[in-house]
Design a protein around this motif. Structure first.
Motif, PDB file in Angstrom:
ATOM      1  N   UNK A  77       0.828  -1.207   0.000  1.00 54.04           N
ATOM      2  CA  UNK A  77       0.000   0.000   0.000  1.00 54.04           C
ATOM      3  C   UNK A  77       0.863   1.258   0.000  1.00 54.04           C
ATOM      4  N   UNK A  78       1.971   1.217   0.727  1.00 53.05           N
ATOM      5  CA  UNK A  78       2.871   2.371   0.789  1.00 53.05           C
ATOM      6  C   UNK A  78       3.458   2.655  -0.589  1.00 53.05           C
ATOM      7  N   UNK A  79       3.826   1.617  -1.304  1.00 51.62           N
ATOM      8  CA  UNK A  79       4.385   1.802  -2.646  1.00 51.62           C
ATOM      9  C   UNK A  79       3.332   2.286  -3.638  1.00 51.62           C
ATOM     10  N   UNK A  80       2.098   1.859  -3.474  1.00 52.18           N
ATOM     11  CA  UNK A  80       1.027   2.229  -4.417  1.00 52.18           C
ATOM     12  C   UNK A  80       0.328   3.536  -4.051  1.00 52.18           C
ATOM     13  N   UNK A  81       0.524   4.025  -2.858  1.00 48.46           N
ATOM     14  CA  UNK A  81      -0.205   5.207  -2.393  1.00 48.46           C
ATOM     15  C   UNK A  81       0.151   6.436  -3.231  1.00 48.46           C
ATOM     16  N   UNK A  82      -0.868   7.158  -3.646  1.00 48.21           N
ATOM     17  CA  UNK A  82      -0.692   8.398  -4.389  1.00 48.21           C
ATOM     18  C   UNK A  82      -0.910   9.561  -3.427  1.00 48.21           C
ATOM     19  N   UNK A  83       0.148  10.263  -3.126  1.00 51.73           N
ATOM     20  CA  UNK A  83       0.093  11.352  -2.143  1.00 51.73           C
ATOM     21  C   UNK A  83      -0.814  12.485  -2.616  1.00 51.73           C
ATOM     22  N   UNK A  88      -6.924   4.538   4.071  1.00 50.04           N
ATOM     23  CA  UNK A  88      -7.996   4.160   3.142  1.00 50.04           C
ATOM     24  C   UNK A  88      -7.529   3.200   2.056  1.00 50.04           C
ATOM     25  N   UNK A  89      -6.223   2.965   1.945  1.00 54.45           N
ATOM     26  CA  UNK A  89      -5.722   2.045   0.935  1.00 54.45           C
ATOM     27  C   UNK A  89      -6.303   0.661   1.180  1.00 54.45           C
ATOM     28  N   UNK A  90      -7.096   0.169   0.276  1.00 53.07           N
ATOM     29  CA  UNK A  90      -7.797  -1.103   0.453  1.00 53.07           C
ATOM     30  C   UNK A  90      -6.901  -2.316   0.276  1.00 53.07           C
TER      31      UNK A  90
END
Length: 109
Positions: free
Chosen positions: A85-91, A99-101
């Motif tokens: 999720x950290x790698x895919x998260x869009x700031x 909220x990252x599912x």
């Protein structure tokens, strides 16, 4: 590098989770921005500390639902989901990181 295994295998996991200082939303966002600009294990570990209690609670709940996994296994699964999720998260999305599912799904298979 601070491997997660050191925390998981420790019998003092509860004490560790109680000692973690939770950051404000602004400080957490600043860490996320720094991590996205220059990913490193120290920033990742600081961010992980923000969600370790949440991951542990989810692992504990899932562990009580199923006896085939230990709480340590589920905590590790939650950590893997956190990293993805950290790698895919869009700031720039404006959404909170929680909220990252993707890590919700990975935490409780």
């Amino acid at each position: 590098i601070k491997p997660i295994e050191n925390i998981i295998n420790s019998r003092f996991l509860y004490y560790y989770l109680d000692s973690v200082q939770i950051l404000s939303y602004e400080d957490e966002r600043e860490l996320l921005i720094q991590y996205k600009e220059n990913p490193n294990s120290d920033l990742e570990f600081k961010l992980f500390n923000q969600y370790a209690k949440y991951i542990f609670k989810k692992a504990k709940r899932c562990c009580s639902d199923s006896t085939r996994y230990t709480i340590s296994d589920l905590f590790q699964e939650g950590y893997i989901g956190f990293k993805i999720a950290l790698d895919r998260y869009d700031i720039n999305s404006g959404n909170k990181f929680l909220r990252q599912k993707i890590w919700e799904k990975l935490c409780c298979r």
